[in-house]
Design a protein around this motif. Structure first.
Motif, PDB file in Angstrom:
ATOM      1  N   TYR A 146      -4.594  -1.403   3.071  1.00 36.81           N
ATOM      2  CA  TYR A 146      -3.320  -1.529   2.277  1.00 36.81           C
ATOM      3  C   TYR A 146      -2.953   0.052   1.889  1.00 36.81           C
ATOM      4  CZ  TYR A 146      -0.003  -2.448  -1.527  1.00 36.81           C
ATOM      5  OH  TYR A 146       0.984  -2.776  -2.204  1.00 36.81           O
ATOM      6  N   ALA A 147      -3.962   0.851   1.506  1.00 35.45           N
ATOM      7  CA  ALA A 147      -3.709   2.124   1.287  1.00 35.45           C
ATOM      8  C   ALA A 147      -3.045   3.011   2.515  1.00 35.45           C
ATOM      9  CB  ALA A 147      -5.046   2.672   0.655  1.00 35.45           C
ATOM     10  N   VAL A 178     -10.620   5.346  -1.957  1.00 39.42           N
ATOM     11  CA  VAL A 178      -9.933   3.974  -2.201  1.00 39.42           C
ATOM     12  C   VAL A 178     -10.883   3.026  -2.982  1.00 39.42           C
ATOM     13  CG1 VAL A 178      -8.726   1.904  -1.530  1.00 39.42           C
ATOM     14  CG2 VAL A 178      -8.229   4.203  -0.495  1.00 39.42           C
ATOM     15  N   LYS A 179     -10.676   2.672  -4.088  1.00 38.93           N
ATOM     16  CA  LYS A 179     -11.538   1.600  -4.964  1.00 38.93           C
ATOM     17  C   LYS A 179     -10.516   0.186  -4.942  1.00 38.93           C
ATOM     18  CE  LYS A 179     -14.800   4.376  -5.234  1.00 38.93           C
ATOM     19  NZ  LYS A 179     -16.389   4.275  -4.698  1.00 38.93           N
ATOM     20  N   THR A 180     -11.483  -0.803  -4.559  1.00 38.26           N
ATOM     21  CA  THR A 180     -10.678  -2.003  -4.829  1.00 38.26           C
ATOM     22  C   THR A 180     -11.593  -3.178  -5.403  1.00 38.26           C
ATOM     23  OG1 THR A 180      -9.704  -1.676  -2.498  1.00 38.26           O
ATOM     24  CG2 THR A 180      -9.564  -3.853  -3.276  1.00 38.26           C
ATOM     25  N   THR A 181     -11.210  -3.829  -6.172  1.00 30.26           N
ATOM     26  CA  THR A 181     -11.624  -4.616  -7.004  1.00 30.26           C
ATOM     27  C   THR A 181     -11.158  -6.254  -7.098  1.00 30.26           C
ATOM     28  OG1 THR A 181     -12.846  -5.242  -9.231  1.00 30.26           O
ATOM     29  CG2 THR A 181     -10.849  -4.208  -9.172  1.00 30.26           C
ATOM     30  N   ALA A 182     -11.694  -7.212  -7.072  1.00 26.01           N
ATOM     31  CA  ALA A 182     -11.155  -8.697  -7.383  1.00 26.01           C
ATOM     32  C   ALA A 182     -11.450  -9.074  -8.764  1.00 26.01           C
ATOM     33  CB  ALA A 182     -11.630  -9.669  -6.327  1.00 26.01           C
ATOM     34  N   GLN A 234     -14.610  16.724  -2.347  1.00 29.87           N
ATOM     35  CA  GLN A 234     -13.637  16.291  -1.086  1.00 29.87           C
ATOM     36  C   GLN A 234     -12.495  15.556  -0.921  1.00 29.87           C
ATOM     37  OE1 GLN A 234     -14.896  18.003   1.578  1.00 29.87           O
ATOM     38  NE2 GLN A 234     -16.487  18.947  -0.042  1.00 29.87           N
ATOM     39  N   VAL A 235     -12.017  14.760  -2.235  1.00 27.71           N
ATOM     40  CA  VAL A 235     -10.993  13.991  -2.681  1.00 27.71           C
ATOM     41  C   VAL A 235      -9.876  14.803  -3.055  1.00 27.71           C
ATOM     42  CG1 VAL A 235     -10.473  11.967  -3.490  1.00 27.71           C
ATOM     43  CG2 VAL A 235     -12.558  12.129  -2.726  1.00 27.71           C
ATOM     44  N   ASP A 236      -8.579  14.509  -2.694  1.00 26.92           N
ATOM     45  CA  ASP A 236      -7.182  14.726  -3.179  1.00 26.92           C
ATOM     46  C   ASP A 236      -6.806  13.556  -3.810  1.00 26.92           C
ATOM     47  OD1 ASP A 236      -7.423  17.269  -1.248  1.00 26.92           O
ATOM     48  OD2 ASP A 236      -7.153  15.964   0.318  1.00 26.92           O
ATOM     49  N   ARG A 237      -7.003  12.581  -3.675  1.00 28.33           N
ATOM     50  CA  ARG A 237      -6.201  11.666  -4.407  1.00 28.33           C
ATOM     51  C   ARG A 237      -6.879  10.352  -4.363  1.00 28.33           C
ATOM     52  NH1 ARG A 237      -0.479   9.463  -1.287  1.00 28.33           N
ATOM     53  NH2 ARG A 237      -0.037   7.609  -2.527  1.00 28.33           N
ATOM     54  N   VAL A 238      -6.810   9.437  -5.574  1.00 29.26           N
ATOM     55  CA  VAL A 238      -7.525   8.140  -5.758  1.00 29.26           C
ATOM     56  C   VAL A 238      -6.598   7.198  -5.916  1.00 29.26           C
ATOM     57  CG1 VAL A 238      -8.796   6.995  -7.466  1.00 29.26           C
ATOM     58  CG2 VAL A 238      -9.348   9.357  -6.980  1.00 29.26           C
ATOM     59  N   ILE A 239      -6.720   6.069  -5.183  1.00 25.50           N
ATOM     60  CA  ILE A 239      -5.784   4.705  -5.389  1.00 25.50           C
ATOM     61  C   ILE A 239      -6.911   3.672  -5.912  1.00 25.50           C
ATOM     62  CG2 ILE A 239      -4.698   2.932  -4.032  1.00 25.50           C
ATOM     63  CD1 ILE A 239      -3.376   5.460  -2.522  1.00 25.50           C
ATOM     64  N   VAL A 240      -6.577   3.158  -6.794  1.00 26.87           N
ATOM     65  CA  VAL A 240      -7.567   1.703  -7.271  1.00 26.87           C
ATOM     66  C   VAL A 240      -6.524   0.678  -7.108  1.00 26.87           C
ATOM     67  CG1 VAL A 240      -8.935   0.843  -9.065  1.00 26.87           C
ATOM     68  CG2 VAL A 240      -8.704   3.151  -8.753  1.00 26.87           C
ATOM     69  N   LEU A 241      -7.096  -0.321  -6.432  1.00 26.35           N
ATOM     70  CA  LEU A 241      -6.556  -1.599  -6.147  1.00 26.35           C
ATOM     71  C   LEU A 241      -7.311  -2.748  -6.721  1.00 26.35           C
ATOM     72  CD1 LEU A 241      -5.553  -0.771  -2.437  1.00 26.35           C
ATOM     73  CD2 LEU A 241      -3.891  -0.517  -4.277  1.00 26.35           C
ATOM     74  N   ARG A 242      -6.257  -4.051  -6.850  1.00 25.59           N
ATOM     75  CA  ARG A 242      -7.091  -5.039  -7.497  1.00 25.59           C
ATOM     76  C   ARG A 242      -6.440  -6.141  -6.467  1.00 25.59           C
ATOM     77  NH1 ARG A 242      -6.669  -8.354 -13.035  1.00 25.59           N
ATOM     78  NH2 ARG A 242      -4.427  -8.338 -12.503  1.00 25.59           N
ATOM     79  N   VAL A 243      -7.257  -7.017  -5.880  1.00 25.20           N
ATOM     80  CA  VAL A 243      -6.841  -8.272  -5.463  1.00 25.20           C
ATOM     81  C   VAL A 243      -6.565  -9.305  -6.253  1.00 25.20           C
ATOM     82  CG1 VAL A 243      -6.885  -9.909  -3.426  1.00 25.20           C
ATOM     83  CG2 VAL A 243      -7.868  -7.587  -3.258  1.00 25.20           C
ATOM     84  N   ASN A 244      -5.398  -9.536  -6.646  1.00 26.93           N
ATOM     85  CA  ASN A 244      -4.908 -10.797  -7.611  1.00 26.93           C
ATOM     86  C   ASN A 244      -5.422 -12.227  -7.073  1.00 26.93           C
ATOM     87  OD1 ASN A 244      -4.035 -12.668  -9.189  1.00 26.93           O
ATOM     88  ND2 ASN A 244      -2.643 -11.439 -10.136  1.00 26.93           N
ATOM     89  N   THR A 245      -6.501 -12.691  -7.147  1.00 20.90           N
ATOM     90  CA  THR A 245      -6.740 -14.043  -6.712  1.00 20.90           C
ATOM     91  C   THR A 245      -5.898 -15.261  -6.939  1.00 20.90           C
ATOM     92  OG1 THR A 245      -8.790 -14.332  -7.955  1.00 20.90           O
ATOM     93  CG2 THR A 245      -9.047 -13.211  -5.890  1.00 20.90           C
ATOM     94  N   GLU A 246      -5.351 -15.119  -7.980  1.00 22.03           N
ATOM     95  CA  GLU A 246      -4.507 -16.262  -8.812  1.00 22.03           C
ATOM     96  C   GLU A 246      -3.064 -16.234  -7.941  1.00 22.03           C
ATOM     97  OE1 GLU A 246      -2.925 -19.117 -11.070  1.00 22.03           O
ATOM     98  OE2 GLU A 246      -4.816 -18.337 -10.915  1.00 22.03           O
ATOM     99  N   GLU A 247      -2.594 -14.872  -7.456  1.00 23.37           N
ATOM    100  CA  GLU A 247      -1.552 -14.909  -6.832  1.00 23.37           C
ATOM    101  C   GLU A 247      -1.730 -14.594  -5.225  1.00 23.37           C
ATOM    102  OE1 GLU A 247       1.588 -13.116  -8.859  1.00 23.37           O
ATOM    103  OE2 GLU A 247       1.468 -14.322 -10.635  1.00 23.37           O
TER     104      GLU A 247
END
Length: 241
Positions: free
Chosen positions: A43-44, A73-77, A94-107
């Motif tokens: 996704y990222a 990229v960090k992803t959690t449910a 060594q990182v320039d940018r952080v994206i944290v995502l959640r997989v919404n299991t309800e929707e």
């Protein structure tokens, strides 16, 4: 070998389908960290028009954007406000940018909790402890709740509930003016009362949006079949032609 954007999109769709299938088999989302992580990285890469890193955990980042940004990229449910994601402090340089995502299991949708440059992300992390720096998710989950006001594209009353389909496809349910969450158990109960199937043609359980849309359309069909009682005519009344 670099993936094309089309291949990334296709892989993301396949990973989401597999993730949903595992949930339908009764596997808890927290027991699928590798698949969840793969979904987040794809996704990222898609939203940044980028590419996956050539090696697993290459220098602490997972995706390289079209602008050359190295993205962790960090992803959690996890749905609880006590959830957090962890980072290795030795590779953050060594990182320039952080994206944290959640997989919404309800929707069954992916939500962006954080998209920030590394300096801002690090300011939100706790101090190093046991070789990790933790980023609590509570602030981001709180922000998700008051979502931008969305137009209601479908609305029906049924059994004391008000069921809405929003422009994004999200299903919302209210009772006595109070929002109800999660909505899927209510939808399942209403679907059964309407003699609707809870599974699709392949025998797989319908997700929240599919179930909600089916309930709304069924209730609308019932409402349209109910004849409107004629209004009494008062002597001397006139009617527009």
């Amino acid at each position: 070998m670099a993936l094309t954007q089309m291949q990334i999109i296709q892989s993301l769709g396949e990973a989401m389908n597999w993730f949903e299938r595992e949930l339908q088999w009764g596997v808890k989302p927290t027991e699928l960290p590798h698949l969840c992580g793969r979904i987040g990285e794809l996704y990222a890469a898609m939203i940044t028009n980028g590419q996956m890193a050539t090696s697993v955990n290459q220098h602490g980042y997972d995706v390289v954007s079209a602008q050359g940004e190295r993205i962790s990229v960090k992803t959690t449910a996890k749905m609880k406000h006590t959830a957090y994601v962890s980072f290795n402090p030795r590779t953050l340089s060594q990182v320039d940018r952080v994206i944290v995502l959640r997989v919404n299991t309800e929707e069954m949708q992916i939500e962006i909790l954080l998209d920030a440059v590394i300096e801002k992300a690090m300011s939100m992390m706790g101090p190093e402890a046991k070789g990790q720096r933790l980023l609590p998710l509570r602030p981001f989950l709180n922000i998700l709740k008051p979502r931008r006001a969305q137009e209601t594209v479908n609305i029906v009353p049924y059994h004391g509930y008000t069921i809405r389909e929003l422009e994004s496809g999200t299903i919302a349910i209210e009772r006595d003016g109070q929002s109800i969450s999660p909505v899927k158990p209510i939808l399942r109960s209403l679907a059964l009362s309407l003699n609707l199937s809870l599974v699709n043609s392949n025998g797989n359980p319908l997700n929240t949006r599919q179930l909600g849309s089916q309930v709304i359309q069924s209730v609308k069909a019932i409402i349209e079949r109910v004849p409107v009682a004629p209004q009494p005519v008062t002597p001397g009344s006139t009617f527009p032609i």
